[in-house]
Each structure stands twice: as C-alpha cells, then as structure tokens.
Design a protein around this motif. Structure first.
Motif, short mmCIF file in Angstrom:
data_model
loop_
_atom_site.label_atom_id
_atom_site.label_comp_id
_atom_site.label_asym_id
_atom_site.label_seq_id
_atom_site.Cartn_x
_atom_site.Cartn_y
_atom_site.Cartn_z
N GLY A 47 0.58 0.83 7.88
CA GLY A 47 0.16 2.22 7.77
C GLY A 47 0.08 2.63 6.32
O GLY A 47 -0.10 1.80 5.42
N TRP A 48 0.25 3.91 6.08
CA TRP A 48 0.18 4.47 4.72
C TRP A 48 1.50 5.17 4.46
O TRP A 48 2.49 4.52 4.14
N THR A 78 -5.52 -0.06 9.17
CA THR A 78 -5.44 -1.51 8.99
C THR A 78 -6.71 -2.18 9.50
O THR A 78 -7.61 -1.55 10.03
N GLN A 79 -6.74 -3.51 9.33
CA GLN A 79 -7.84 -4.32 9.83
C GLN A 79 -7.30 -5.35 10.83
O GLN A 79 -6.09 -5.50 10.97
N THR A 84 -2.80 -0.68 3.46
CA THR A 84 -1.40 -0.83 3.83
C THR A 84 -0.62 -1.64 2.79
O THR A 84 0.61 -1.73 2.87
N TYR A 85 -1.31 -2.19 1.78
CA TYR A 85 -0.61 -2.88 0.69
C TYR A 85 -0.01 -1.89 -0.30
O TYR A 85 0.75 -2.28 -1.19
N ARG A 86 -0.38 -0.64 -0.20
CA ARG A 86 0.24 0.48 -0.90
C ARG A 86 0.48 0.24 -2.40
O ARG A 86 -0.43 0.37 -3.20
N MET A 87 1.74 -0.06 -2.77
CA MET A 87 2.12 -0.15 -4.18
C MET A 87 1.38 -1.25 -4.93
O MET A 87 1.39 -1.28 -6.17
N ALA A 88 0.71 -2.14 -4.22
CA ALA A 88 -0.08 -3.16 -4.91
C ALA A 88 -1.18 -2.53 -5.77
O ALA A 88 -1.72 -3.19 -6.67
N ALA A 89 -1.48 -1.26 -5.52
CA ALA A 89 -2.48 -0.56 -6.31
C ALA A 89 -2.13 -0.53 -7.79
O ALA A 89 -3.02 -0.41 -8.64
#
Length: 611
Positions: free
Chosen positions: A300-301, A309-310, A249-254
């Motif tokens: 979410g995504w 999520t966790q 769910t951190y998405r753009m952190a990739a």
C-alpha cells in the motif's frame, strides 16, 4: 531530522520485524499478505533478497556497529537457499522470471559485504551461490530496467571468477543508452514510461555497475546530477513524495537517487540538503504509520491498499524500500551526516516554484505546501500496448493526493481527466499522450479516441493550474473535467457554488472552477477507492459539446492554504484564450493548427512559443 541514528533505528526495526517470518534455515521470508503472480516460493525468495539488501547497507557502512547475528542469518539463508536438497531452496533463474530481479539484490548485497560475508562462506557454499547466480547468463530479461539486473549479477560473477558473458553486459548497457532522452531522464524501456524507476533503477544500477567494475562513471555521474536538478523538487516541504507511476509501495525508495548523488559525487545538493530531504520523507511515512505497529511494510502507501500495487507485487515487494537506506553506506563521519543544513536548505523548498521538465513531459508546480505534477508526457505505454493506467495517464498528480484506483473510481476516470461522453454513453480514455510542448509555465498535449480529439494546455498561474481544452467531438456529446481527488479517514467536506466545485479533507483543499464552456459543477464521493484514505471525493465540471470543435477552460487548485488571488477571467481568442495573470501581466494560449503561447510580465519580460 533524518540523523544517521534515526535511519539506523528504522532499518533495525524493519530487519528485526521480519525474522519471525523466516522459514527454517532463513532461505525465505514468507511475510503476511497477498501472494504475487509468481507464487509463494518466489515471494519467499523476494523476502530474503530485499531484506538482505537492507541488511547489507546497514552492515557495510559501519561494520563495527552492525547488530550481532545480522549477516550470519543471511549467510545461513544463502547456504540453504542454494542447496537443491533443502526444503526451501530457491527456484532456478529462468527466462523473464522474478528470480532475475531478486538475483540482482543478492548480488549487490554480496558485493557490498564481500569481506564481511561472501569471502567468509564455506567454499562449497560459495560455489553454490555462484552457480545459482550463474544461471542468469543467457536468460531473457524483459526489455526495461530488468536488463540492468543481469548487468549487476554478471558483473559480480566476473569479480568472483564465476560464469558471465561480457557481451551480454555490453549489450544490455547499450539497451539502456537507447532509452536515455536527456536532462538526466531515461524512459523505462520503449515508449513513454517515466516514473521512479528512472532513479531507483536506471541511475542506481548503471552507477553501481561502475562501482563494481571499476569503469569510469563520468557519463552516468553527469546524468544523475542533471536528473537531480529537477527530481529534488518532486518532494513537498513536509517530505511527501510525488504519487505517480508504478511500484509506489516501495515508498522510501524514492529517496535513493538523493543518496546516490552523495555516494558518487553527482549531486547539485549540499550534504546537509541531501540529509534533510531524505529525512523528511522517512519521517513523512512514519507519521502515516509506515512501518506499521508490527514493524512491517504493507502492500500500500500510507495504509494497506492493494489497488496501488501490481500483479507482480507480493508480501515482500515493499522491502525494495531498503534502497532508500542506501545512504547508510556512507559512514558516520561522512559530511552527509555531519554537515549542518543551512537556512536555504531548510526554507528554499517552501517558496512557490515552477519547473519545466521537457524530457518526461512534465511541468512541476509547488504552491500552498503541495507539489503538483502536470503530466503531458508519461503514459506508461510501450509500443505494443495501449493501457489506461491511472498512475500514468492523468493530467495531474501531486504529493498529497492519489488517483482513484479502486474498481469504481478507475472505471469512472473522473479525477484529473478530460473525458468526453458520447451520445451513446461511451466515454473516451487518455491512453496515449501525443506531446505538444513543455516550456516556461506551459505544458500541452493531445489524445485521440476514435473520432474524438482532445487537446489540453496546462498553464501555471500563481496558485492555479489553468486548463485550456480544445475538443473535437460529435454533437450531443458531453464533456467532463476533474480536479484532484482528496481522501482521508473521514468523509470529505464538499461545497458547490455556481461553477466552482470544492472538496476539503482537514486543511487540504481541492477545487475546480469553470471559466468557459461549462454548465455545472459536481462532486463524486466514494469509499475504499483511494490510497490516501477510506473516504474520497473528486470535484468536477460538466459541459455540453455543440459538435465539431469547442473550447473549454477551467482553473484547478490544490493546497493547504487559501489562494491569494481568485481564478482568472479568460477571454476567447481564436482557438484559445487570453487572460490577466496573477502577476498582473498577460497570458495567451492557442491550440489547433497554429498553437502558441505568450506570457508578458509587467516588467517587460516576454516568453513566447509557436508550434
């Protein structure tokens, strides 16, 4: 695509959207959504800390262009959050508590904006901030990336004359050294925990510690450069990042490691390629409604979806996506924003590619506009657990599919799994991965579940993933092999043709074809089980096990375009198979006591491996 103005615009939208959810005094941001296991006070602190990190990147990279009042809001929040008498004061930092995580974001943000914010605070407020952060000294952090949160906080405290323990910093950096496995990869603590945390935590915080401490970044810089050699290929040509591991769910952190390489001069990518890759990912999420119509990031995504999520994920957790905006620290005149992307940057990642990644146990395969990760090394377990997390234990992941993670799909475990159904109806699970090899176009591993032993080799052959399974199981057992689950807003189209099971969602196709040992092809459709859409479907094969040891082979396909070659025709040979590959050469794969691999190209090239 991905200009600095674009990133600034999205950052400002995210920061503006959270303001209505700030508590009086801005100490907490209580965003809408499911509370985490740590409770609303912790979630409110998380809202402050993670948006503060984004605000720091926004302001520090170009202070003169920062929105008016932005850092002033966070200065006010620091004053009230560290005031024990305030209604929304922050919880003290405690052993193994989420406050340790959020303290690191606050410390990093304070370091980057020190002259703009921290040094301008009222002395009494500075003392309270230092005292609150100082509560981290001596506290127990979980033995994973958490130890680096303590390193960052204590280094900031050292820089401002606050309480800190140099021995703790040294000890925790030594912990991280013990988790380095080569090729730029760290496992996140003990075990085989390979995912995005390697980039957005292990690399980011070790290098940032050198930035804060003045230490030589040499070894960390070399590791990041090696990491990016393979990591850059985990993004599809349309910007979609690989969907694998936790905290997705951190998405753009990739994309944080891409920017990190530019900041620390530790990247094999040109400045234009860095901007292009990161910008594609930002645009990918925007095209799928992220942030949402209110400018918020949901749990979410592409859409709100809690199974991705966790338990530690709260309403503000997605704002670690702010790490993906770390490139804003590079001012407007930096080459990463000004140099054009050349033709190779714009087209090279559209060609078919296979990358062996032995450190995490992965084989990366780009074909048909999709990147697939063939997983024979990351199971998400440490020494003291035996979980069965679908974000880690599957045979394959991709940039355009997600595992079935809703309650029914997770229990069934159909997609990208080789499962044995025993005569009593119980099913096996791939909980721990025992690696065999990752080399050339081959990755292989085994798993044990009671008396059942499953050995699997994945071979990239043109657009296909050819799976070879050697299964030891009781007589009367059945075997199941699943392909990629597709999902979308509408029900997927399905087709069964002999031993081929095919699912399509729009132009994206997922199929699995039986090559040896199977008697039937099936499709399982579900609703509400997949992060990529409400409706999902998984193609799979079924076969009967004769008892003892038996061989099975299948061909898995996923892509936006139809394959140019049909799946191969395999011939049994000992404990494996041989076949003519898409290049017109020959491949042989053996499992069992004398495993081996041979790939012979018509040009005379020959690659071999013997276990």
């Amino acid at each position: 695509m991905g200009s600095r103005e674009h990133w600034v615009s999205v950052a400002d939208r995210l920061l503006d959207a959270v303001v209505p959810y700030a508590t009086p005094g801005f100490a907490q941001y209580r965003l809408p959504g499911r509370a985490s296991a740590s409770g609303p006070d912790s979630d409110g602190l998380e809202g402050f800390a993670r948006t503060f990190l984004l605000a720091a990147f926004r302001a520090a990279g170009d202070p003169g262009a920062a929105p008016g009042g932005l850092l002033e809001r966070y200065a006010e929040g620091l004053a009230h959050g560290t005031d024990p008498g305030h209604e929304h004061a922050w919880q003290p930092i405690a052993d193994g508590h989420q406050t340790i995580v959020e303290a690191a974001s606050i410390a990093l943000a304070l370091h980057e904006t020190r002259e703009l914010l921290f040094d301008r605070l009222d002395p009494a407020v500075r003392e309270r901030v230092v005292a609150w952060l100082g509560g981290i000294v001596g506290k127990r952090a979980w033995p994973c990336n958490w130890v680096l949160f303590k390193v960052i906080v204590e280094q900031f405290l050292a820089n401002v004359g606050g309480p800190h323990d140099p021995a703790e910093i040294e000890r925790h950096l030594a912990d991280v050294e013990g988790w380095y496995v080569g090729d730029g990869w760290y496992t996140d603590g003990a075990g085989q925990n390979y995912d995005y945390y390697c980039g957005w935590a292990m690399h980011l915080y070790t290098l940032w510690w050198t930035r804060m401490s003045g230490a030589d970044p040499g070894v960390y810089r070399e590791r990041l450069r090696a990491f990016l050699e393979s990591y850059r290929h985990l993004f599809a040509p349309d910007g979609a990042p690989m969907h694998q591991g936790r905290s997705l769910t951190y998405r753009m952190a990739a994309v944080a490691p891409l920017w990190l390489g530019a900041i620390f001069d530790a990247t094999p990518l040109s400045p234009g390629a860095t901007r292009l890759l990161a910008g594609r990912t930002l645009t990918h999420f925007e095209r799928h409604g992220v942030p949402d119509a209110d400018g918020l990031l949901s749990l979410g995504w592409h859409r709100p979806f809690l199974p991705v999520t966790q338990a530690y994920s709260g309403p503000a957790s997605p704002y670690w996506a702010g790490k993906g905006f770390i490139g804003l620290l590079l001012g407007p005149d930096h080459p990463v924003w000004t140099e054009p992307a050349d033709s190779a940057d714009d087209s090279g990642d559209r060609e078919d590619l296979t990358v062996a990644m032995p450190a995490p146990g992965w084989l990366l395969h780009r074909s048909g506009g999709v990147v697939r990760l063939l997983n024979h090394g990351s199971d998400g377990n440490d020494r003291d657990s035996s979980g069965d997390d679908p974000h880690y234990v599957k045979l394959a992941y991709s940039t355009h599919t997600a595992p079935e993670t809703g309650p029914e799909g997770r229990a069934a475990g159909l997609d990208n799994s080789l499962t044995v159904i025993r005569p009593d109806g119980s099913t096996t699970r791939r909980r721990r991965i025992d690696r065999l090899v990752v080399v050339d176009r081959l990755a292989a591993s085994r798993y044990f579940d009671g008396e059942v032993v499953v050995e699997t080799a994945s071979v990239v052959d043109g657009p296909w993933e050819v799976r070879v399974h050697r299964v030891a199981a009781p007589e009367g057992s059945h075997v199941r092999d699943g392909g990629h689950a597709l999902a979308g807003d509408e029900p997927c189209a399905t087709r069964l043709d002999g031993l081929e099971s095919r699912v399509s969602s729009g132009a994206l196709v997922s199929s699995i074809t039986g090559l040896h040992g199977w008697y039937g092809a099936r499709v399982e459709a579900r609703t509400g089980e997949n992060a990529f859409g409400e409706h999902s479907a998984t193609p799979y094969l079924v076969g009967e096990h004769p008892g003892g040891r038996a061989l099975f082979a299948s061909a898995v396909l996923l892509g936006w375009v139809e394959p140019a070659t049909p799946p191969p025709a395999v011939e049994p040979v000992g404990d494996g198979f041989t076949w003519k590959d898409a290049d017109g050469g020959r491949i042989e794969v053996r499992l069992g006591r004398t495993p081996g691999y041979v790939r012979e190209h018509p040009s005379g090239e020959r690659v071999t491996w013997t276990g």
